[in-house]
Design a protein around this motif. Structure first.
Motif, mmCIF file in Angstrom:
data_model
loop_
_atom_site.group_PDB
_atom_site.id
_atom_site.type_symbol
_atom_site.label_atom_id
_atom_site.label_comp_id
_atom_site.label_asym_id
_atom_site.label_seq_id
_atom_site.Cartn_x
_atom_site.Cartn_y
_atom_site.Cartn_z
ATOM 1 N N GLU A 83 0.833 -1.207 0.000
ATOM 2 C CA GLU A 83 0.000 0.000 0.000
ATOM 3 C C GLU A 83 0.867 1.257 0.000
ATOM 4 O O GLU A 83 0.585 2.235 -0.690
ATOM 5 C CB GLU A 83 -0.953 -0.004 1.196
ATOM 6 C CG GLU A 83 -1.839 1.216 1.299
ATOM 7 C CD GLU A 83 -2.779 1.402 0.114
ATOM 8 O OE1 GLU A 83 -3.356 2.501 -0.003
ATOM 9 O OE2 GLU A 83 -2.940 0.482 -0.714
ATOM 10 N N ARG A 100 2.198 1.833 -3.439
ATOM 11 C CA ARG A 100 1.127 2.278 -4.325
ATOM 12 C C ARG A 100 0.883 3.774 -4.132
ATOM 13 O O ARG A 100 0.789 4.533 -5.098
ATOM 14 C CB ARG A 100 -0.158 1.497 -4.043
ATOM 15 C CG ARG A 100 -1.281 1.818 -5.033
ATOM 16 C CD ARG A 100 -2.622 1.263 -4.586
ATOM 17 N NE ARG A 100 -3.138 1.930 -3.394
ATOM 18 C CZ ARG A 100 -3.660 3.166 -3.373
ATOM 19 N NH1 ARG A 100 -3.702 3.891 -4.465
ATOM 20 N NH2 ARG A 100 -4.121 3.684 -2.248
ATOM 21 N N LEU A 101 0.813 4.211 -2.872
ATOM 22 C CA LEU A 101 0.591 5.634 -2.588
ATOM 23 C C LEU A 101 1.773 6.488 -3.040
ATOM 24 O O LEU A 101 1.593 7.588 -3.563
ATOM 25 C CB LEU A 101 0.325 5.845 -1.098
ATOM 26 C CG LEU A 101 -1.007 5.327 -0.588
ATOM 27 C CD1 LEU A 101 -1.064 5.398 0.940
ATOM 28 C CD2 LEU A 101 -2.155 6.110 -1.195
ATOM 29 N N ASP A 153 3.841 5.795 -5.469
ATOM 30 C CA ASP A 153 3.781 5.854 -6.927
ATOM 31 C C ASP A 153 2.737 6.877 -7.380
ATOM 32 O O ASP A 153 2.963 7.647 -8.324
ATOM 33 C CB ASP A 153 3.463 4.472 -7.494
ATOM 34 C CG ASP A 153 3.595 4.430 -9.010
ATOM 35 O OD1 ASP A 153 4.491 5.091 -9.566
ATOM 36 O OD2 ASP A 153 2.786 3.726 -9.633
ATOM 37 N N GLU A 154 1.618 6.907 -6.678
ATOM 38 C CA GLU A 154 0.557 7.872 -6.998
ATOM 39 C C GLU A 154 1.042 9.304 -6.773
ATOM 40 O O GLU A 154 0.853 10.177 -7.620
ATOM 41 C CB GLU A 154 -0.656 7.567 -6.119
ATOM 42 C CG GLU A 154 -1.855 8.445 -6.343
ATOM 43 C CD GLU A 154 -2.978 8.054 -5.389
ATOM 44 O OE1 GLU A 154 -3.325 8.881 -4.521
ATOM 45 O OE2 GLU A 154 -3.475 6.927 -5.514
ATOM 46 N N ARG A 155 1.675 9.552 -5.621
ATOM 47 C CA ARG A 155 2.132 10.912 -5.281
ATOM 48 C C ARG A 155 3.265 11.387 -6.191
ATOM 49 O O ARG A 155 3.408 12.571 -6.447
ATOM 50 C CB ARG A 155 2.603 10.976 -3.823
ATOM 51 C CG ARG A 155 1.518 10.704 -2.786
ATOM 52 C CD ARG A 155 0.441 11.765 -2.706
ATOM 53 N NE ARG A 155 0.856 13.063 -2.310
ATOM 54 C CZ ARG A 155 0.895 13.516 -1.057
ATOM 55 N NH1 ARG A 155 0.541 12.740 -0.068
ATOM 56 N NH2 ARG A 155 1.287 14.740 -0.807
ATOM 57 N N GLY A 196 3.649 10.436 -9.342
ATOM 58 C CA GLY A 196 3.233 10.087 -10.693
ATOM 59 C C GLY A 196 3.840 10.960 -11.779
ATOM 60 O O GLY A 196 4.043 10.504 -12.897
#
Length: 150
Positions: free
Chosen positions: A112, A115-116, A118-120, A122
């Motif tokens: 998790e 994933r976060l 990678d999102e932040r 991006g």
């Protein structure tokens, strides 16, 4: 910007990073187990990465006294995240290892977390990430001597 200005800015940014890391460690600890203390989370992650170890290894790795390590290990045992087993090399000593449940919880939180992240991040290119990782690794290597402040 002068070198002195850059060093001062580096100190400020590292300070921001340290404050963020302290907050995130607390969040990750609670994600693994609602009663997990942040300091015990660090010990748990170290143990998961390094494999079964004697408590004395933690004393050296974290530069804290045996009593504090003993309390943290007991906290992790009480939560069912680690277990003690006799050291096959020395039956008088105990090895501390992460339980299957502890490993599952850590892996879930790590998944998790990435994933976060990678999102932040991006908008960052692969090259941007590689440059940051390389620079942080160099920074950490060069400051390995404990006499130099982080």
């Amino acid at each position: 910007m002068t070198r002195a200005d850059s060093l001062a800015e580096l100190e400020r940014e590292v300070g921001v990073l340290i404050r963020r890391v302290k907050r995130v460690i607390g969040e990750r600890a609670r994600s693994v187990h609602e009663s997990l203390q942040p300091s015990s989370y660090l010990l748990l992650t170290h143990l998961a990465e390094q494999g079964p170890s004697r408590s004395s290894v933690f004393v050296d790795a974290f530069a804290i006294d045996k009593g504090a390590i003993s309390r943290q290990v007991q906290h992790l045992v009480d939560l069912g995240l680690v277990e003690r087993t006799p050291d096959p090399a020395d039956g008088r000593a105990m090895l501390i290892s992460v339980t299957a449940d502890g490993l599952d919880r850590l892996q879930s939180v790590a998944h998790e977390r990435r994933r976060l992240l990678d999102e932040r991040l991006g908008g960052w290119t692969e090259a941007d990430l590689e440059t940051l990782v390389s620079s942080l690794a160099r920074y950490n290597r060069d400051l390995e001597d404990d006499r130099v402040p982080a």
